[in-house]
Design an enzyme around this catalytic site. Structure first.
Site, short mmCIF file in Angstrom:
data_model
loop_
_atom_site.label_atom_id
_atom_site.label_comp_id
_atom_site.label_asym_id
_atom_site.label_seq_id
_atom_site.Cartn_x
_atom_site.Cartn_y
_atom_site.Cartn_z
N LYS A 116 63.26 -13.91 29.81
CA LYS A 116 62.59 -14.67 28.65
C LYS A 116 61.86 -15.77 29.37
CE LYS A 116 63.06 -14.66 24.01
NZ LYS A 116 62.68 -13.42 23.12
P1 NAD Z 1 56.75 -17.91 14.63
O1 NAD Z 1 56.74 -18.64 15.48
O2 NAD Z 1 56.15 -16.99 13.62
O3 NAD Z 1 57.94 -17.85 13.18
C1 NAD Z 1 59.02 -18.57 13.34
C2 NAD Z 1 59.42 -19.09 11.35
O4 NAD Z 1 60.44 -19.83 11.46
C3 NAD Z 1 57.96 -20.29 11.06
O5 NAD Z 1 57.57 -20.31 9.79
C4 NAD Z 1 58.84 -21.53 11.08
O6 NAD Z 1 58.02 -22.87 10.65
C5 NAD Z 1 59.81 -21.24 10.99
N1 NAD Z 1 61.60 -21.70 11.33
C6 NAD Z 1 61.24 -22.68 12.61
N2 NAD Z 1 63.28 -23.60 11.77
C7 NAD Z 1 62.96 -23.82 11.52
C8 NAD Z 1 64.74 -23.47 10.13
N3 NAD Z 1 65.34 -24.24 10.91
N4 NAD Z 1 64.57 -23.27 8.72
C9 NAD Z 1 64.17 -22.99 8.27
N5 NAD Z 1 62.46 -22.29 9.15
C10 NAD Z 1 62.11 -22.36 10.19
O7 NAD Z 1 58.29 -16.59 14.45
P2 NAD Z 1 59.02 -15.37 15.33
O8 NAD Z 1 58.04 -14.76 16.34
O9 NAD Z 1 58.32 -14.84 14.10
O10 NAD Z 1 60.04 -15.13 15.25
C11 NAD Z 1 60.94 -15.75 14.24
C12 NAD Z 1 62.99 -14.89 14.66
O11 NAD Z 1 62.19 -13.88 15.76
C13 NAD Z 1 63.25 -15.66 16.65
O12 NAD Z 1 64.24 -15.85 17.04
C14 NAD Z 1 62.53 -14.63 17.50
O13 NAD Z 1 62.76 -14.31 19.33
C15 NAD Z 1 62.41 -13.45 16.68
N6 NAD Z 1 62.03 -13.03 17.20
C16 NAD Z 1 60.78 -12.66 17.44
C17 NAD Z 1 59.58 -10.96 18.28
C18 NAD Z 1 58.42 -11.21 17.44
O14 NAD Z 1 58.37 -10.04 18.27
N7 NAD Z 1 57.52 -12.26 17.36
C19 NAD Z 1 60.40 -10.32 17.82
C20 NAD Z 1 62.44 -9.93 18.41
C21 NAD Z 1 62.61 -11.31 17.64
#
Ligand code: NAD
Length: 426
Positions: A116
């Site tokens: 990561k």
């Molecule tokens: P992103 O940046 O697209 O979205 C994150 C969202 O969460 C945003 O809308 C933000 O406003 C919101 N957010 C942040 N803190 C918050 C809080 N305290 N309360 C409410 N909303 C909040 O990110 P993403 O890629 O969707 O990632 C989100 C989660 O999914 C992370 O834990 C990430 O590690 C996990 N994830 C993402 C992927 C991927 O392919 N993008 C893959 C596996 C896991």
């Protein structure tokens, strides 16, 4: 990061993500009766790389930022893991996310180890050119330890296909030739895979279908709350909505909204893209984050950050099923509380694995100069993720442990097999 606090009646609250990851691993290792030397190795990260680097800002001055790239374990293949840009990024958070990536790749039978990366920055406060400068400089700083055969990066919180394109272009300039396989989640024109943008949410949805079947629950009419309406949250929401579920609540950093009649997830995603702030969408009543997490819904999808469901709110969580779209949203103590209450938690390393599964497909397409159509990508994703869900479920039932522990046990077992075959621990 929230500090562990003492309470006269409860054990210390564990909300440091790395302590959470180690505690989950320890529970699985104990159950597996793992040799001490292997435990000791897997509790630590193989490489932890910290970089402090200057970035030129629009006003001509330079600011120094801190970034990380961590490799947890590379027994089963080159390491793989996303890059996060967030003001809360710490070395411990990146280490936790790297360890979870090792288990995620192994439980989904992908030939990768876990990694990561991240930079401690609020990218919303940067202009586009500052963001590009920061991305290119960070890519250069970590270029020593990433590469298509050693460590492949991908998007995570606040990073997207454009940022992946800048990383790829920076490395291509150093190498003197294109290196598309160094990052996944790229724009399709540059070698990205069809279906990658939606892959994490689609994987969450495939898990929802399997778990609904297992629990004899119909997705048609099921109520859903989504914390974190970003990439993973939005796609999970609109695919569940497409299957007839009612998305009654959603949140982002601007706030949480509730609409008992159902939010239009597709429309809300478009609105968020245009205006950026869910709380100002007018699509529902404003509620608190705590209210969202404790709504009486069938399915809760935490899709934001780590340690959102803790000892403080877990006793009030009423969802029957939790699909962890985010990594590490539930602390180990909260997990125990939810387990006792009969809540079925589909753990992150299975539920949100769609992203890394399709990233693997993208890498394979890059290395073989192939392009797969979206329906083939989705079909293959379905095969891989449902297999790991059912293998974890079977082990959970035979070992009488929760799904998370079963999934980690499966993953650790595969890494151990790799250790033995390579002669690391004969
Ligand atoms: P992103 O940046 O697209 O979205 C994150 C969202 O969460 C945003 O809308 C933000 O406003 C919101 N957010 C942040 N803190 C918050 C809080 N305290 N309360 C409410 N909303 C909040 O990110 P993403 O890629 O969707 O990632 C989100 C989660 O999914 C992370 O834990 C990430 O590690 C996990 N994830 C993402 C992927 C991927 O392919 N993008 C893959 C596996 C896991």
């Amino acid at each position: 990061m929230v500090q562990a606090e003492e309470s006269p009646t409860l054990a210390p609250v564990v909300e440091n993500p790395f302590q959470m990851a180690v505690s989950q691993f320890d529970a699985a290792a104990e159950r597996m009766n793992l040799r001490d030397e292997m435990r000791d190795s897997l509790r630590r990260c193989h490489r932890e790389f910290t970089v402090n680097f200057p970035v030129q800002m629009d006003d001509g001055c330079h600011r120094t930022f801190t970034g990380y790239r961590v490799h947890h374990n590379e027994t089963l293949g080159p390491t793989k893991g996303g890059i996060r840009f967030h003001q809360g990024v710490t070395l411990d958070e990146v280490k936790a996310l790297a360890m979870w990536m090792t288990w995620k790749c192994a439980v989904n039978d992908l030939p990768y180890g876990g990694a990561k990366g991240g930079v401690t920055v609020n990218p919303k406060l940067l202009s586009r050119s500052e963001l590009e400068n920061l991305t290119r400089r960070y890519a250069t700083e970590i270029s020593y330890i990433i590469g298509p055969q050693k460590d492949i990066a991908a998007p995570d919180v606040n990073t997207d296909p454009q940022i992946m394109a800048w990383i790829m272009d920076t490395i291509a300039m150093h190498e003197g030739h294109p290196v598309p396989a160094i990052v996944t989640g790229k724009p399709i024109r540059l070698g990205g895979s069809e279906g990658r943008v939606e892959a994490t949410g689609r994987g969450v949805f495939f898990c929802a279908q399997e778990v609904a079947r297992h629990k004899n629950l119909s997705l048609e009419g099921a109520t859903v709350a989504v914390q974190g309406f970003g990439n993973a949250g939005q796609v999970s929401a609109y695919l569940l909505e497409g299957a007839g579920a009612r998305i009654v609540a959603a949140s982002d950093t601007s706030g949480s909204i509730y609409n008992g009649k159902g939010l239009d997830a597709q429309g809300l995603a478009r609105l968020k893209q245009q205006r950026g702030r869910l709380a100002e969408s007018g699509a529902g009543d404003l509620i608190t984050e705590d209210e969202l997490l404790t709504l009486p819904v069938d399915i809760l999808v935490p899709a934001a950050l780590e340690a959102q469901i803790t000892v403080r709110n877990a006793p009030r969580v009423k969802a029957k099923i939790i699909l962890e779209a985010a990594n590490g949203p539930i602390t180990p103590q909260a997990d125990d509380i939810l387990g006792d209450a009969g809540t079925l938690v589909v753990p992150d390393i299975v539920a949100n694995a769609g992203g890394v599964i399709v990233s693997y497909f993208e890498w394979v397409q890059n290395l073989t100069f192939e392009r797969w159509p979206e329906d083939e990508v989705n079909r293959r994703l379905h095969t891989v993720i449902t297999k790991s869900f059912h293998e974890s479920l079977r082990l959970a039932e035979t070992e009488k442990v929760c799904l998370r522990q079963a999934a980690i046990m499966l993953a650790v077992g595969r890494v151990i097999e790799g250790f033995e075959l390579r002669g690391i621990y004969p």
